[in-house]
Design a protein around this motif. Structure first.
Motif, mmCIF file in Angstrom:
data_model
loop_
_atom_site.group_PDB
_atom_site.id
_atom_site.type_symbol
_atom_site.label_atom_id
_atom_site.label_comp_id
_atom_site.label_asym_id
_atom_site.label_seq_id
_atom_site.Cartn_x
_atom_site.Cartn_y
_atom_site.Cartn_z
ATOM 1 N N LEU A 201 55.333 0.322 -12.160
ATOM 2 C CA LEU A 201 56.576 0.362 -11.736
ATOM 3 C C LEU A 201 57.539 0.428 -13.019
ATOM 4 N N GLY A 202 58.480 1.261 -12.958
ATOM 5 C CA GLY A 202 59.462 1.565 -13.748
ATOM 6 C C GLY A 202 59.096 1.818 -15.373
ATOM 7 N N PHE A 203 57.914 2.374 -15.426
ATOM 8 C CA PHE A 203 57.002 2.577 -16.620
ATOM 9 C C PHE A 203 56.820 4.182 -16.949
ATOM 10 N N TYR A 258 62.084 1.030 -23.307
ATOM 11 C CA TYR A 258 61.750 0.773 -21.603
ATOM 12 C C TYR A 258 62.964 0.190 -20.991
ATOM 13 N N PRO A 259 64.156 0.923 -20.793
ATOM 14 C CA PRO A 259 65.317 0.362 -20.472
ATOM 15 C C PRO A 259 65.359 -0.130 -18.803
ATOM 16 N N LEU A 260 64.328 0.539 -18.229
ATOM 17 C CA LEU A 260 64.288 0.210 -16.711
ATOM 18 C C LEU A 260 63.762 -1.213 -16.686
ATOM 19 N N LEU A 261 62.646 -1.444 -17.445
ATOM 20 C CA LEU A 261 61.879 -2.624 -17.391
ATOM 21 C C LEU A 261 62.568 -4.145 -17.704
ATOM 22 N N ASP A 262 63.820 -4.110 -17.278
ATOM 23 C CA ASP A 262 64.566 -5.239 -17.498
ATOM 24 C C ASP A 262 64.162 -6.519 -16.570
ATOM 25 N N PRO A 263 63.654 -7.861 -17.451
ATOM 26 C CA PRO A 263 63.112 -8.976 -16.502
ATOM 27 C C PRO A 263 64.259 -9.414 -15.483
ATOM 28 N N GLU A 264 65.549 -9.286 -15.837
ATOM 29 C CA GLU A 264 66.163 -9.816 -14.703
ATOM 30 C C GLU A 264 66.238 -8.875 -13.462
ATOM 31 N N ARG A 265 66.047 -7.849 -13.624
ATOM 32 C CA ARG A 265 66.007 -7.000 -12.409
ATOM 33 C C ARG A 265 64.500 -7.271 -11.586
ATOM 34 N N VAL A 266 63.540 -7.210 -12.579
ATOM 35 C CA VAL A 266 62.192 -7.680 -11.728
ATOM 36 C C VAL A 266 62.442 -9.262 -11.142
ATOM 37 N N GLY A 267 63.082 -9.943 -11.675
ATOM 38 C CA GLY A 267 63.346 -11.305 -11.088
ATOM 39 C C GLY A 267 64.001 -11.229 -9.941
ATOM 40 N N THR A 268 65.083 -10.362 -9.914
ATOM 41 C CA THR A 268 65.671 -10.198 -8.541
ATOM 42 C C THR A 268 64.953 -9.624 -7.447
ATOM 43 N N TRP A 269 64.006 -8.664 -7.684
ATOM 44 C CA TRP A 269 62.926 -8.095 -6.631
ATOM 45 C C TRP A 269 62.093 -9.217 -5.908
ATOM 46 N N LEU A 270 61.696 -10.303 -6.859
ATOM 47 C CA LEU A 270 60.937 -11.374 -6.405
ATOM 48 C C LEU A 270 61.864 -12.281 -5.614
#
Length: 431
Positions: A201-203, A258-270
């Motif tokens: 995802l996002g990669f 990899y600009p889309l793979l922002d940890p804050e974004r993934v954390g928000t999904w969770l």
């Protein structure tokens, strides 16, 4: 039995007091145990003694001394109760119900008689139509390779996930139809845990903006949850910046690449509950950080420190994923010694880091040139790697694999039976 339960409770409490916890916010704190951690440990990872060594000794002597007299005589703490009739006490009465007794089997909500739809108090959606997926759609799903494989898994001890990719359908404007097919597939077998609706995802899915990526995750999760309430949702991705640790140059380069793979974004999904299980791929950990002199062991350690620091496991199950142990066509299988080392580094260490709860090992996969890589020998011939993996029975529930029923090694029944000797869970790929 009650005495034994009390003993177990007190022993558990004693062991927790002997452990190490976080945080200790000051280096001057006499309870700090930061000196026990490696010098390169990030500043936000801190350590404090719940009980200092001398205190731990006193605690152990208290509970275990005199043949465990205090432990044997321990009683549970009395419950905290409130007398609602006592002067000055106020107990709110916000219980749900109409205050009337009903016969067993009678409807609790007006409108639920004879299969009717219950009325919602505030007009919100409170009822999911079980006919959203028709019997014909379920029957059609059962006849697909993944549907037949899901039925075959019932003869093994493995838990089942349906593995699908909805990103292409979303970009083609066909998310609703695709989600319905996947949901029908998940409904064909009662033992299906849930659906992994996207990988990498996002990669490498060619999403151009973060907004588009967020919208895909939100819409796919919402569609699937409406179609299959009670089933779990999973996703697979990569967190390139995590393995950098404290190397700022590495973090800058990985963020740019990899600009889309922002940890804050993934954390928000969770945090929003879109994903119940998140798998992090280890493909980049092997040699993707050599430029910054970060080897595979350090990269893996850095990744799991970052995951723990963000407490992602508070929102979802975290899994590690690895395809590197499978030997490619024309290359030699790992020896017993090499396999032991690989298991120690890629399975045992990952679980011991206490950030990932499960490890997914690709047991068979095929590259773009049609070359097949396997953990076992061709047509299930024996291999040192497979024999070593079969010895990991104590952690089998934490091991998973991915299986494509449309491309079997021998046949679906044989393949799944053999896979169940090593793995406790399987992701069935649905094209």
């Amino acid at each position: 039995m009650r005495r034994r339960l009390r003993q177990v409770l007190i022993i558990g409490l004693t062991l927790s007091l002997l452990g190490i916890g976080v945080p200790a916010w000051s280096e001057d704190d006499d309870r700090s145990c930061n000196d026990l951690m490696a010098a390169d440990t990030p500043a936000y990872v801190v350590c404090t003694w719940l009980a200092k060594p001398e205190e731990a000794k006193e605690i152990a002597e208290f509970w275990l001394g005199n043949d465990g007299e205090n432990l044997m005589g321990a009683e549970p703490l009395p419950p905290i109760t409130i007398d609602c009739d006592a002067p000055g006490n106020s107990c709110p009465d916000d219980s749900v119900g109409d205050g009337e007794a009903h016969d067993v089997g009678s409807p609790d909500v007006p409108g639920a008689e004879d299969g009717g739809t219950p009325e919602c108090q505030n007009g919100e959606q409170c009822y999911i139509d079980p006919q959203a997926i028709t019997a014909a759609e379920k029957a059609a799903a059962q006849e697909t390779p993944a549907g037949r494989a899901a039925q075959a898994v019932a003869q093994t001890s493995m838990r089942v996930w349906i593995d699908a990719e909805l990103a292409d359908d979303y970009k083609a404007g066909q998310l609703t139809e695709a989600a319905k097919k996947i949901a029908a597939l998940a409904a064909t077998q009662p033992g299906v845990v849930g659906v992994r609706f996207t990988s990498q995802l996002g990669f490498n899915q060619n999403f151009t903006t973060a907004e588009e990526l967020d919208k895909f995750v939100a819409e796919a999760a919402t569609a699937l949850r409406a179609l299959m309430p009670g089933k779990k949702l999973a996703a697979h991705t990569v967190m390139p910046v995590f393995a950098c640790g404290t190397n700022d140059t590495c973090k800058t380069e990985m963020t740019k690449k990899y600009p889309l793979l922002d940890p804050e974004r993934v954390g928000t999904w969770l945090n929003k509950g879109y994903i119940d299980q998140l798998a992090l791929d280890g493909g980049l950990l092997a040699n993707g950080y050599a430029t910054w002199k970060i080897d595979a062991t350090e990269a893996q350690r850095n990744q799991w420190i970052q995951v723990r620091a963000r407490a992602w496991d508070a929102y979802a199950q975290i899994a590690a994923e690895d395809a590197s142990m499978a030997a490619g066509a024309g290359s030699a299988q790992l020896t017993e010694e090499q396999t032991t080392k690989a298991i120690s580094e890629r399975v045992a260490a990952t679980l011991q880091d206490d950030a990932a709860e499960t490890v997914t090992l690709w047991s068979r996969w095929q590259n773009d040139q049609g070359q097949v890589s396997r953990l076992y020998g061709e047509k299930w011939a024996t291999s040192a790697t497979w024999e070593q993996l079969k010895k990991l029975g104590s952690i089998k529930p934490r091991l998973a694999t991915v299986y494509d029923p449309a491309s079997p090694e021998v046949d679906v029944a044989t393949d799944l039976k053999n896979l169940s000797e090593v793995f406790g869970q399987v992701y069935l790929y649905a094209a």
